[in-house]
Design a protein around this motif. Sequence first.
Motif, PDB file in Angstrom:
ATOM      1  N   THR A   1       0.818  -1.231  -0.143  1.00 54.08           N
ATOM      2  CA  THR A   1       0.045   0.104   0.034  1.00 54.08           C
ATOM      3  C   THR A   1       0.846   1.283   0.137  1.00 54.08           C
ATOM      4  O   THR A   1       1.961   1.220   0.203  1.00 54.08           O
ATOM      5  CB  THR A   1      -0.965   0.007   1.039  1.00 54.08           C
ATOM      6  OG1 THR A   1      -0.185  -0.361   2.466  1.00 54.08           O
ATOM      7  CG2 THR A   1      -2.186  -1.072   0.969  1.00 54.08           C
ATOM      8  N   THR A   2       0.361   2.554  -0.079  1.00 55.98           N
ATOM      9  CA  THR A   2       0.867   3.709  -0.520  1.00 55.98           C
ATOM     10  C   THR A   2       1.850   3.953   0.924  1.00 55.98           C
ATOM     11  O   THR A   2       2.796   4.939   0.836  1.00 55.98           O
ATOM     12  CB  THR A   2       0.065   4.933  -0.690  1.00 55.98           C
ATOM     13  OG1 THR A   2      -1.017   4.913   0.317  1.00 55.98           O
ATOM     14  CG2 THR A   2      -0.704   4.479  -2.193  1.00 55.98           C
ATOM     15  N   ASP A   3       1.394   3.499   2.202  1.00 58.39           N
ATOM     16  CA  ASP A   3       2.157   3.845   3.131  1.00 58.39           C
ATOM     17  C   ASP A   3       3.086   2.845   3.359  1.00 58.39           C
ATOM     18  O   ASP A   3       3.901   2.920   4.620  1.00 58.39           O
ATOM     19  CB  ASP A   3       1.051   3.633   4.619  1.00 58.39           C
ATOM     20  CG  ASP A   3       0.451   2.234   4.694  1.00 58.39           C
ATOM     21  OD1 ASP A   3       0.987   1.303   3.837  1.00 58.39           O
ATOM     22  OD2 ASP A   3      -0.245   2.164   5.600  1.00 58.39           O
ATOM     23  N   GLY A   4       3.727   2.015   2.561  1.00 59.88           N
ATOM     24  CA  GLY A   4       4.736   1.161   2.525  1.00 59.88           C
ATOM     25  C   GLY A   4       4.640  -0.367   2.945  1.00 59.88           C
ATOM     26  O   GLY A   4       5.546  -1.066   3.212  1.00 59.88           O
ATOM     27  N   ARG A   5       3.429  -0.585   3.524  1.00 57.67           N
ATOM     28  CA  ARG A   5       3.146  -1.622   4.377  1.00 57.67           C
ATOM     29  C   ARG A   5       2.996  -2.946   3.096  1.00 57.67           C
ATOM     30  O   ARG A   5       1.983  -2.766   2.290  1.00 57.67           O
ATOM     31  CB  ARG A   5       2.011  -1.733   5.249  1.00 57.67           C
ATOM     32  CG  ARG A   5       2.103  -0.738   6.352  1.00 57.67           C
ATOM     33  CD  ARG A   5       1.069  -0.497   7.448  1.00 57.67           C
ATOM     34  NE  ARG A   5       1.287   0.556   8.181  1.00 57.67           N
ATOM     35  CZ  ARG A   5       0.495   0.618   9.400  1.00 57.67           C
ATOM     36  NH1 ARG A   5      -0.675  -0.054   9.600  1.00 57.67           N
ATOM     37  NH2 ARG A   5       0.871   1.581  10.048  1.00 57.67           N
TER      38      ARG A   5
END
Length: 485
Positions: free
Chosen positions: A379-383
């Motif tokens: 995802t865009t938060d890096g997770r």
Amino acid sequence: MRGLVGAWTVGAMMAWGCGGTTTQEPRPPVGTENPARTEPPPPTGGGQPPGVITPPNPGNTTPPGGTPPGGTKPGGTTPPAQVTVGPWPNEPVVNYSQRYGLGQVRAMAVDDAYNLWLLDGDRIGVLRPGDTTPRWTSGVGQAAPGFGPDKLALGSTVICGGSAGRAYVGYATYELSPAFIYSPDGRHIDDGYTSEDPTRFDPIRYEEYKKGDLDVVRLEPDGRVVLEEHLSRSATPNGPQDIGIRNTNDHHFDEDRSVLTCVKVMRGKHRGDLYIGTNHGVTRIRDLTYNSHRHPVWFKTKPDGGKTQMAGYTYAVGIAPNGDVLIGNDWNVGVVTPSERLADWDRVNDTLNPEKLNAFIPELNSVEEKDFWRGIQQTTDGRYYVASKDFGLWQMSILRRSEAKGVKVAGLPTDELTSLAATDDGSLFIGTDGAGLWRLDASKQLVRVSDVDGNKVEQLLYDPTVKPAMLYVLTDRGLTVLRGH
């Protein structure tokens, strides 16, 4: 525990390289339930065919003739295309099956001209922008003789969009044990291919190369679909170039025979490249040329003390926001930065293909127990997230190259998951087998997407090349498109 088919002994340093496969249950073919480092010469016919619709956003702007096989794209990168609304309805939710009379669809894809490609058994359908209903063509390529163990395929499996007017159709077939096939000269790996023995050659077994694999198909001006070619051009031509997909590092091994999933790179410097997950690993495709293969693996100790490479079926392939290739098979997960040159994809070399992860998730199962990964996304938060067909949704952290940590995500009504899609608004969409489509939004709130009809999500396809972006959701009740995520 698993049974081995065609495995051979390798060293641990070849963890992403080539080796054995395993006996597992492949995805049911779409036909069985509804009776498919010298550079080679550049592919021909890579341009847009006459009569296809010019896309508002051309996507892959590779010039006619395509990218030089095994090389980088002209200029090193593909320039970004202008993002437009595209040719399809700009509405938050549209049931395409109802609006366009799609009928039964088992898999779908979008090409660079925004033609919608549909697959159902031996039928390939195309819904072009401006059309009110798709046109279907039957019996193309591997599907022409029909499906069965004595045919070219047991059935069709997936479809993936390519350049304008082009698509790739995957097929399933049985495994070979062993996967080694003699060439006409009868040379064998045991002596380093130094001695010839033509009596070893079996022309009937040699035809096994052509079974399963991938067809490249084209859209004609009148809406018909025709075979462009059965994908056969290896990025490293160390053997025949007309026998379908075989191992790029040694053409005698036919390990990748069934295509289980297909992902197209939608943006970034490798836009237009395809990755297919197979019964053995991940094959990379550029235009009409392939490199087979890479895979995360583990090593099982043999009774004699040697090691056997264990490579699971690859149903989960994703592309991270930075272009990394995400891989999940029935045991392992992997993250690798793809090489610039197609010819280098299968090379185990951290200068060419930095490997960020090759591990399993110990919080779920031991390395010898299957995890059945069916979706993998970042995802865009890096997770990182991985979805299992039996064990639910897991958030994954990379601790080091050979170690991952998993935390199960609570709140879903079922652990039987089919697919994942990460979107630009920070959401993760989750396909389930029996409970419909769910969304984990950017604030990590989990909610059922009630606008999508159907209980089993067959496929999720995210297209960010238009604005608002489009999320195609194929379920057991049809195709719905969500926009704005």
